[in-house]
Scaffold this motif. Structure first.
Motif, PDB file in Angstrom:
ATOM      1  N   PRO A  94      14.843   4.283  16.973  1.00 24.92           N
ATOM      2  CA  PRO A  94      13.666   5.024  17.463  1.00 24.92           C
ATOM      3  C   PRO A  94      13.894   6.518  17.568  1.00 24.92           C
ATOM      4  O   PRO A  94      12.942   7.300  17.462  1.00 24.92           O
ATOM      5  N   ASN A  95      15.157   6.930  17.758  1.00 23.49           N
ATOM      6  CA  ASN A  95      15.429   8.364  17.840  1.00 23.49           C
ATOM      7  C   ASN A  95      15.598   9.022  16.473  1.00 23.49           C
ATOM      8  O   ASN A  95      15.889  10.215  16.383  1.00 23.49           O
ATOM      9  N   GLY A  96      15.453   8.217  15.366  1.00 21.76           N
ATOM     10  CA  GLY A  96      15.535   8.766  14.019  1.00 21.76           C
ATOM     11  C   GLY A  96      16.873   8.632  13.353  1.00 21.76           C
ATOM     12  O   GLY A  96      17.013   8.969  12.165  1.00 21.76           O
ATOM     13  N   ARG A  97      17.902   8.133  14.032  1.00 23.32           N
ATOM     14  CA  ARG A  97      19.221   7.987  13.415  1.00 23.32           C
ATOM     15  C   ARG A  97      19.207   6.826  12.430  1.00 23.32           C
ATOM     16  O   ARG A  97      18.720   5.737  12.751  1.00 23.32           O
ATOM     17  N   PRO A  98      19.721   7.000  11.205  1.00 17.08           N
ATOM     18  CA  PRO A  98      19.694   5.931  10.196  1.00 17.08           C
ATOM     19  C   PRO A  98      20.593   4.757  10.600  1.00 17.08           C
ATOM     20  O   PRO A  98      21.600   4.922  11.275  1.00 17.08           O
ATOM     21  N   TYR A  99      20.202   3.577  10.132  1.00 14.71           N
ATOM     22  CA  TYR A  99      21.002   2.373  10.346  1.00 14.71           C
ATOM     23  C   TYR A  99      22.167   2.334   9.351  1.00 14.71           C
ATOM     24  O   TYR A  99      22.004   2.669   8.178  1.00 14.71           O
ATOM     25  N   ALA A 100      23.304   1.899   9.853  1.00 20.37           N
ATOM     26  CA  ALA A 100      24.414   1.499   8.980  1.00 20.37           C
ATOM     27  C   ALA A 100      24.367  -0.023   8.830  1.00 20.37           C
ATOM     28  O   ALA A 100      23.627  -0.706   9.536  1.00 20.37           O
ATOM     29  N   ALA A 101      25.162  -0.567   7.907  1.00 20.17           N
ATOM     30  CA  ALA A 101      25.129  -2.017   7.675  1.00 20.17           C
ATOM     31  C   ALA A 101      25.444  -2.786   8.941  1.00 20.17           C
ATOM     32  O   ALA A 101      24.815  -3.806   9.250  1.00 20.17           O
ATOM     33  N   GLU A 120      14.190  -3.414  18.341  1.00 20.60           N
ATOM     34  CA  GLU A 120      13.114  -2.657  17.680  1.00 20.60           C
ATOM     35  C   GLU A 120      13.727  -1.726  16.656  1.00 20.60           C
ATOM     36  O   GLU A 120      14.654  -0.966  16.955  1.00 20.60           O
ATOM     37  N   VAL A 121      13.196  -1.770  15.420  1.00 19.70           N
ATOM     38  CA  VAL A 121      13.756  -0.973  14.352  1.00 19.70           C
ATOM     39  C   VAL A 121      12.636  -0.437  13.475  1.00 19.70           C
ATOM     40  O   VAL A 121      11.652  -1.124  13.203  1.00 19.70           O
ATOM     41  N   ILE A 122      12.784   0.809  13.080  1.00 20.89           N
ATOM     42  CA  ILE A 122      11.862   1.414  12.114  1.00 20.89           C
ATOM     43  C   ILE A 122      12.465   1.181  10.729  1.00 20.89           C
ATOM     44  O   ILE A 122      13.610   1.567  10.476  1.00 20.89           O
ATOM     45  N   PHE A 123      11.723   0.518   9.829  1.00 18.93           N
ATOM     46  CA  PHE A 123      12.295   0.141   8.532  1.00 18.93           C
ATOM     47  C   PHE A 123      11.428   0.632   7.386  1.00 18.93           C
ATOM     48  O   PHE A 123      10.242   0.947   7.564  1.00 18.93           O
TER      49      PHE A 123
END
Length: 644
Positions: A94-101, A120-123
């Motif tokens: 939610p803060n905009g940091r990208p997901y790692a695997a 909760e994830v932005i995808f």
């Protein structure tokens, strides 16, 4: 459902099953197969028909199952051979940091063997569109506890988030502070207006009690209405409390701003009928209330201004105008003190009328006078606030000339707004016109009164048979008209000394002390004014019995000769005005003329008496002479006749 282990345990009950046992085993196997088929059908149906996305991975993270809902949500089919394969899909916190695997819930579930709830994830979908997932993930464990994989169930909450964003946009745009408070008084939500009022983010108040959010004073102002709302009542009320803008380090309480608040508490009633939360709406009514108050104050000021103008119109003489200007002016401006200063002949200022200034010990009369003189010379008003008080000084201007100044004092710091300075200028303008009108009226009335007085005194002097009989009522009338306590006529005697001819309000002792001590009667320099005899070495103490302190000596002059003095005395220190001196000089001229006329008449009477006496002496001489010469002449006549 019978497990496979139960069937095996039954097989071990008898090492040599009979035909009957084999039949039972066959039927049990058929039943289990049918149950498994039904369970598979049910599982397939649930997985296929579920509106939520479902994916299953083995222990290595290889994707082995995804239902149609998952493909619909992702708008495509995902593949992954291991946990590291999840890194190919783009997602963000939610803060905009990208997901790692390893940030994916499936990866965390497999690595930690723990359930992940409400993640909760932005995808980013396969068609590059963005969405928001809300999912849960649980590990799949075998009978012996070994990790066999994991299952993730997730829903596309993008429409909900979009609605929440729209709702937040709307609530943040509202000028109303919106709180959502649960039954325990803890904040669930606050809009952006809260951050603008209190300087804190919404995240800082979630879960905090309302008292911590509003502060003790603010909370007490809403505590009662909030309790009523928690009972199911919609409550509307008005209150006042302080908010803050500066919460920087070293200023934890911020810079307080007093606000007038209109609040509404609306209870939320679920289907069970019990209040589970309250929506609190706080509207800042400070500006509106200020405008309403300003409008009311303007209306009241207008009414008071009208009263002032009516009173000025009704004021006849100068004293009435001065009193009305100050008293009604203080009412209009709400000043604690007021005064009118008039310009004197030397360009200075004299206090004409004041109210309330003794209650202002912080400002001396000299300081006020200096400010007034500055305003008189500049013609511009002076509005200042200093030393815990404020002063307004506005010139009284007539035909472009400042004839005086109007001052108002406020015993507390005061900011002069435009409407107030305008009001003060209007008051000063009307007061100046009224004062000028009253002055003209006073001058006309005084001129008429002076003319009547001179006529009456002239008539009195001409009517009375003697000067002594006319001077006493003349002096009594002068004392009454000039509002003085003493008056006297002193004439020069044969030795050149001043002697009292008539007096009013002077004792015999005072006359004895004063005779011969007045300014030289031979001087013809005009009137001599002694405002305070206590400061005069020659006259000090001479009239202490009558407590006379203010004196004026007007010469009695006729034909260029000083005949005496006209004395005026006042118990209060007094500088006689030019009008009073002119009036007294006119009276003195009348008295001087009367004295001269009396002296001339006395001279005429004396001359007539001397001529009459001379005539009588001449007649007597003639008679005597005729008698003495008659006999010799007769003898001579007789002798002449005889000779003839």
């Amino acid at each position: 459902m019978v497990e496979k282990t139960d069937v095996i345990s039954r097989l071990r009950l008898d090492d040599a099953p009979t035909g009957l046992d084999l039949e039972a085993i066959r039927r049990e196997i058929e039943r289990l197969q049918a149950s498994a088929a039904r369970n598979k059908t049910l599982f397939d149906t649930v997985v296929t028909a579920s509106p939520h996305g479902i994916i299953v991975c083995d222990a290595e993270g290889r994707l082995i199952l995804q239902n149609p809902a998952a493909e619909k949500i992702w708008r495509g089919s995902a593949t992954a051979a291991s946990v590291s394969g999840w890194g190919q899909y783009r997602a963000y916190f939610p803060n905009g940091r990208p997901y790692a695997a390893e940030d994916w819930a499936m990866a965390r579930c497999l690595s930690r063997r723990e359930s992940i709830d409400r993640d909760e994830v932005i995808f980013q979908r396969f068609d590059d569109s963005m969405g928001v997932l809300l999912g849960s993930c649980a590990p799949l464990l075998g009978t012996d506890g070994e990790l066999q994989g994991a299952v993730s169930v997730f829903a596309d909450i993008t429409p909900i988030k979009r609605a929440e964003a729209q709702l937040k946009l709307i609530t943040d745009a509202l000028p109303v502070l919106i709180f959502n408070i649960d039954a325990s008084g803890r904040c669930l939500f606050a809009n952006w207006t809260y951050r603008r009022w209190f300087g804190r983010d919404n995240a800082e108040i979630e879960g905090r009690h309302l008292e911590d959010v509003l502060g003790a004073t603010g909370y007490q102002s809403v505590r009662g209405p909030l309790a009523r709302a928690l009972q199911g009542e919609t409550v509307t009320f008005e209150t006042t409390f302080d908010t803050a803008h500066d919460h920087s380090e070293g200023h934890p309480d911020g810079h307080a701003t007093r606000r007038i608040i209109e609040a509404t508490c609306i209870p939320h009633l679920p289907t069970n009928g019990r209040v589970d939360s309250v929506v609190v709406l706080l509207a800042d009514a400070t500006v509106r209330k200020s405008l309403e108050r300003a409008r009311e104050e303007s209306f009241v000021r207008a009414e008071r201004m009208l009263t002032l103008l009516e009173a000025l119109a009704a004021a006849v003489d100068t004293s009435d105008v001065l009193r009305v200007t100050v008293e009604k002016g203080c009412s209009v401006t709400q000043a604690k003190a007021g005064a009118v200063w008039l310009r004197d002949d030397s360009g200075g200022a004299e206090l004409a009328f004041s109210v309330g200034f003794p209650a202002d010990p912080g400002v001396t009369s000299d300081a006020r006078r200096n400010r007034v003189v500055t305003v008189l010379h500049s013609g511009e008003p002076d509005f200042r606030s200093e030393d815990g008080r404020a002063l307004a000084c506005v010139p009284l201007v007539v035909a472009g000339e400042a004839i005086g100044a109007l001052t108002f004092s406020f015993l507390e710091p005061h900011k002069f707004e435009v409407d107030e300075t305008t009001t003060l200028r209007i008051v000063a303008a009307h007061a100046a016109q009224a004062l000028q009108r009253a002055r003209l009226f006073d001058q006309e009335r005084q001129a008429k009164s002076d003319t009547e007085l001179l006529y009456d005194l002239t008539d009195l002097v001409n009517r009375e048979p003697s000067l002594d009989a006319s001077l006493t009522p003349l002096l009594a009338s002068v004392c009454e008209r000039l509002k003085i306590e003493a008056a006297a006529i002193l004439l020069v005697d044969r030795e050149g000394l001043l002697r009292f001819k008539a007096w009013q309000g002077l004792s015999e002792g005072s006359r004895e002390l004063l005779e011969g001590r007045t300014p030289s009667p031979l001087a013809n320099d005009g009137p001599v004014i002694v405002p305070d005899v206590r400061h005069d070495q020659q006259l000090s103490g001479l009239l202490s019995a009558e407590k006379i302190t203010g004196l004026a000596f007007v010469p009695l002059i006729h034909g260029g000769r000083v005949l005496g003095k006209f004395l005026l005395g006042s118990r209060a220190p007094r500088t006689f005005s030019q009008r009073e001196i002119r009036l007294t000089q006119a009276i003195a001229d009348q008295v001087a003329a009367a004295v001269t006329e009396i002296e001339a008449q006395a001279d005429r009477d004396r001359l007539i008496e001397e001529l009459t006496r001379t005539v009588k002496l001449n007649e007597l001489f003639t008679g005597i002479l005729g008698h003495d010469l008659r006999n010799p002449l007769q003898s001579m006549l007789t002798a002449a006749e005889l000779i003839i």
